[in-house]
Design a protein around this motif. Structure first.
Motif, PDB file in Angstrom:
ATOM      1  N   ASN A   5       5.015  -0.043   6.925  1.00  0.00           N
ATOM      2  CA  ASN A   5       4.646  -0.104   5.511  1.00  0.00           C
ATOM      3  C   ASN A   5       3.186  -0.523   5.320  1.00  0.00           C
ATOM      4  OD1 ASN A   5       6.888   0.763   3.981  1.00  0.00           O
ATOM      5  ND2 ASN A   5       7.961  -1.114   4.520  1.00  0.00           N
ATOM      6  N   ASP A   6       2.691  -1.444   6.154  1.00  0.00           N
ATOM      7  CA  ASP A   6       1.305  -1.882   6.012  1.00  0.00           C
ATOM      8  C   ASP A   6       0.332  -0.732   6.282  1.00  0.00           C
ATOM      9  OD1 ASP A   6       2.087  -4.457   5.378  1.00  0.00           O
ATOM     10  OD2 ASP A   6       1.975  -5.153   7.465  1.00  0.00           O
ATOM     11  N   PRO A  21       8.734   4.746  -4.672  1.00  0.00           N
ATOM     12  CA  PRO A  21       9.588   4.180  -3.613  1.00  0.00           C
ATOM     13  C   PRO A  21      10.345   5.238  -2.796  1.00  0.00           C
ATOM     14  CG  PRO A  21       9.799   2.878  -5.597  1.00  0.00           C
ATOM     15  CD  PRO A  21       8.946   4.065  -5.947  1.00  0.00           C
ATOM     16  N   HIS A  22      10.906   6.245  -3.464  1.00  0.00           N
ATOM     17  CA  HIS A  22      11.645   7.257  -2.702  1.00  0.00           C
ATOM     18  C   HIS A  22      10.693   8.143  -1.899  1.00  0.00           C
ATOM     19  CE1 HIS A  22      10.603   9.549  -6.326  1.00  0.00           C
ATOM     20  NE2 HIS A  22      10.766  10.648  -5.594  1.00  0.00           N
ATOM     21  N   GLU A  23       9.444   8.290  -2.344  1.00  0.00           N
ATOM     22  CA  GLU A  23       8.463   9.061  -1.592  1.00  0.00           C
ATOM     23  C   GLU A  23       7.977   8.293  -0.361  1.00  0.00           C
ATOM     24  OE1 GLU A  23       6.278  11.648  -5.093  1.00  0.00           O
ATOM     25  OE2 GLU A  23       5.614   9.575  -4.743  1.00  0.00           O
ATOM     26  N   MET A  27       7.798   9.716   3.334  1.00  0.00           N
ATOM     27  CA  MET A  27       6.481   9.762   3.973  1.00  0.00           C
ATOM     28  C   MET A  27       6.492   9.011   5.301  1.00  0.00           C
ATOM     29  SD  MET A  27       3.407  10.983   3.630  1.00  0.00           S
ATOM     30  CE  MET A  27       3.223  11.374   1.916  1.00  0.00           C
ATOM     31  N   LEU A  28       7.110   7.838   5.338  1.00  0.00           N
ATOM     32  CA  LEU A  28       7.206   7.076   6.592  1.00  0.00           C
ATOM     33  C   LEU A  28       7.922   7.890   7.666  1.00  0.00           C
ATOM     34  CD1 LEU A  28       7.965   3.393   5.536  1.00  0.00           C
ATOM     35  CD2 LEU A  28       6.097   4.193   6.972  1.00  0.00           C
TER      36      LEU A  28
END
Length: 108
Positions: A5-6, A21-23, A27-28
């Motif tokens: 996340n960082d 948030p759902h993107e 993406m991660l």
């Protein structure tokens, strides 16, 4: 390398992206899948690259000579143009930009 996340926050900031948030989860997942795929390239055996380099060499005699031919003079080129103005090609306006016009040729 794992994208957390960082790192995602830093990348989003650099790219000027706002991720919902759902993107973020998608993406991660996608970024980590791409990094995993690139890491698989480290497993390739590239010691035989000499064979590849030699197979793509070109002989200097196989290239054509760089000779100018079929020259078109200025008058001949203007004669082929759909529209010209003495020494210049005339082209349609692009996206609302009007071409330069001589003020003396316009009716008042």
């Amino acid at each position: 390398m794992i994208i957390d996340n960082d790192l995602l926050n830093k990348l989003a900031y650099l790219c000027r992206l706002e991720l919902l948030p759902h993107e973020r989860d998608t993406m991660l997942h996608d970024l980590n899948a791409m990094v995993d795929w690139v890491n698989q390239l480290d497993e390739l055996d590239v010691d035989d690259n000499i064979v590849l380099e030699e197979s793509f060499k070109l002989e200097a005699t196989s290239l054509r000579s760089d000779v100018v031919s079929n020259l078109l003079g200025h008058k001949e080129a203007l004669a082929l143009a759909p529209s010209n103005d003495s020494n210049y090609f005339r082209v349609p306006a692009v996206k609302g930009v009007t071409a330069y016009t001589d003020d003396s040729s316009e009716p008042s």
